[in-house]
Scaffold this motif. Sequence first.
Motif, PDB file in Angstrom:
ATOM      1  N   TYR A   1     115.042  -6.422  -8.934  1.00 21.39           N
ATOM      2  CA  TYR A   1     115.795  -5.191  -8.644  1.00 21.39           C
ATOM      3  C   TYR A   1     117.142  -5.200  -9.361  1.00 21.39           C
ATOM      4  O   TYR A   1     117.874  -6.179  -9.298  1.00 21.39           O
ATOM      5  CB  TYR A   1     116.015  -5.034  -7.137  1.00 21.39           C
ATOM      6  N   VAL A   2     117.452  -4.106  -9.998  1.00 22.25           N
ATOM      7  CA  VAL A   2     118.734  -3.909 -10.681  1.00 22.25           C
ATOM      8  C   VAL A   2     119.438  -2.726 -10.011  1.00 22.25           C
ATOM      9  O   VAL A   2     118.837  -1.661  -9.889  1.00 22.25           O
ATOM     10  CB  VAL A   2     118.524  -3.591 -12.176  1.00 22.25           C
ATOM     11  N   PRO A   3     120.684  -2.876  -9.552  1.00 21.51           N
ATOM     12  CA  PRO A   3     121.391  -1.756  -8.927  1.00 21.51           C
ATOM     13  C   PRO A   3     121.568  -0.599  -9.909  1.00 21.51           C
ATOM     14  O   PRO A   3     121.895  -0.820 -11.085  1.00 21.51           O
ATOM     15  CB  PRO A   3     122.754  -2.347  -8.554  1.00 21.51           C
ATOM     16  N   ILE A   4     121.358   0.615  -9.429  1.00 18.92           N
ATOM     17  CA  ILE A   4     121.514   1.783 -10.295  1.00 18.92           C
ATOM     18  C   ILE A   4     122.943   1.859 -10.832  1.00 18.92           C
ATOM     19  O   ILE A   4     123.181   2.265 -11.962  1.00 18.92           O
ATOM     20  CB  ILE A   4     121.159   3.077  -9.520  1.00 18.92           C
ATOM     21  N   LYS A   5     123.891   1.411  -9.995  1.00 16.30           N
ATOM     22  CA  LYS A   5     125.306   1.431 -10.401  1.00 16.30           C
ATOM     23  C   LYS A   5     125.508   0.636 -11.681  1.00 16.30           C
ATOM     24  O   LYS A   5     126.278   1.033 -12.567  1.00 16.30           O
ATOM     25  CB  LYS A   5     126.170   0.849  -9.271  1.00 16.30           C
TER      26      LYS A   5
ATOM     27  N   PHE B   1     126.527   8.081 -11.916  1.00 16.69           N
ATOM     28  CA  PHE B   1     125.714   7.302 -10.990  1.00 16.69           C
ATOM     29  C   PHE B   1     124.802   8.183 -10.137  1.00 16.69           C
ATOM     30  O   PHE B   1     123.597   7.935 -10.054  1.00 16.69           O
ATOM     31  CB  PHE B   1     126.625   6.457 -10.093  1.00 16.69           C
ATOM     32  N   HIS B   2     125.380   9.226  -9.524  1.00 13.35           N
ATOM     33  CA  HIS B   2     124.585  10.056  -8.620  1.00 13.35           C
ATOM     34  C   HIS B   2     123.496  10.834  -9.349  1.00 13.35           C
ATOM     35  O   HIS B   2     122.409  11.035  -8.834  1.00 13.35           O
ATOM     36  CB  HIS B   2     125.503  11.007  -7.852  1.00 13.35           C
ATOM     37  N   PHE B   3     123.846  11.263 -10.540  1.00 11.28           N
ATOM     38  CA  PHE B   3     122.863  12.008 -11.331  1.00 11.28           C
ATOM     39  C   PHE B   3     121.692  11.093 -11.691  1.00 11.28           C
ATOM     40  O   PHE B   3     120.521  11.454 -11.526  1.00 11.28           O
ATOM     41  CB  PHE B   3     123.545  12.542 -12.592  1.00 11.28           C
ATOM     42  N   LEU B   4     122.022   9.893 -12.135  1.00  6.14           N
ATOM     43  CA  LEU B   4     120.974   8.946 -12.500  1.00  6.14           C
ATOM     44  C   LEU B   4     120.110   8.594 -11.294  1.00  6.14           C
ATOM     45  O   LEU B   4     118.894   8.453 -11.394  1.00  6.14           O
ATOM     46  CB  LEU B   4     121.603   7.674 -13.092  1.00  6.14           C
ATOM     47  N   THR B   5     120.758   8.478 -10.132  1.00  8.15           N
ATOM     48  CA  THR B   5     120.016   8.180  -8.898  1.00  8.15           C
ATOM     49  C   THR B   5     118.924   9.210  -8.656  1.00  8.15           C
ATOM     50  O   THR B   5     117.779   8.872  -8.345  1.00  8.15           O
ATOM     51  CB  THR B   5     120.983   8.149  -7.701  1.00  8.15           C
ATOM     52  N   LYS B   6     119.294  10.490  -8.816  1.00  6.22           N
ATOM     53  CA  LYS B   6     118.316  11.538  -8.576  1.00  6.22           C
ATOM     54  C   LYS B   6     117.171  11.482  -9.582  1.00  6.22           C
ATOM     55  O   LYS B   6     116.006  11.708  -9.234  1.00  6.22           O
ATOM     56  CB  LYS B   6     118.988  12.910  -8.616  1.00  6.22           C
TER      57      LYS B   6
END
Lengths: 144, 144
Positions: free
Chosen positions: B25-29, B39-44
């Motif tokens: 697992y790699v944090p999205i951050k 960050f939030h855009f990539l999360t979605k």
Amino acid sequence: MLLSKSCVYGIRAVLYLSVNDEREYVPIKEISDKMGISFHFLTKILQVLTNAGMIKSMKGAKGGVGLNQKASSISLYDVIRELDGETLFEECVLGLPGCADDNPCSMHKIWRVTKAELKKELEEENFGSLAKQITEDEIRLYDI
Amino acid sequence: MLLSKSCVYGIRAVLYLSVNDEREYVPIKEISDKMGISFHFLTKILQVLTNAGMIKSMKGAKGGVGLNQKASSISLYDVIRELDGETLFEECVLGLPGCADDNPCSMHKIWRVTKAELKKELEEENFGSLAKQITEDEIRLYDI
DNA sequence: ATGATAAAAGACTCTTATGTCTTAATATAA
DNA sequence: TTATATTAAGACATAAGAGTCTTTTATCAT
């Protein structure tokens, strides 16, 4: 989406003018009606092509728009360049600045060849030839 | 524009995960920081790929996102299909319904061949191979 | 258990593309 | 010279894409 709606409408309008090549001016209203496109929207799109010298326009009764060059001397690429610009053919697909053959991104190799071929075909396909095919019923211009 | 920004970001994120294949697992951050993406855009965007089963995610400390399949079994086309759909490869460029080989529009002949080639290349290019090229410094992942 | 970490979910904002409407300018025809 | 037809110009409206922010939920470490 490969082309913007403006660009698609522009291409179809120039096709219409190419098919109606013998008429010096065709009212935009006629084109928008026949193609089911918003009149005012099409007007703005055609103004861009007018300013680019690709088509000419005349106000007033008996006015309209018409080709300013021979249909055979206008390529699909010409219209696309005016309305969508050349980013599709110039910029890196992944948006990385400075993407080049000696500094490629991950999609560079794939898109480099494809976009060059596409550009070549778009440059070689002219509206005179397309209009001829439409007239001879080999390809279509409308949603029929 | 060939691909949407969401799609480009998605491709680059999956590339990042492919290069970091050994980490579950790699944090999205971490990804958004390294790539300079919101960050939030990539999360979605990554949620879409998670729901598609292409990547897996884990909440909480030590959590993040990771590949759910071997990198070599994910193609560029897979990611594009999830994020941009297949309209680029299925629909008529001029937006005419029912455009087909026996009822072609003016751009049909040109785009038919090109899009088939492009699709084939995108299907054949997998993230395992791209990650290897990135690791070996043959292609780049960042804006450097 | 509690606190810290990180994705999920959804509301919200900003920008751009698309589309509509109104007024001005200009050409033709009566 | 007046009415009509038509493009030009620009304000305005709507929708979609892009991006931000906050709250909730789940996991790990202490």
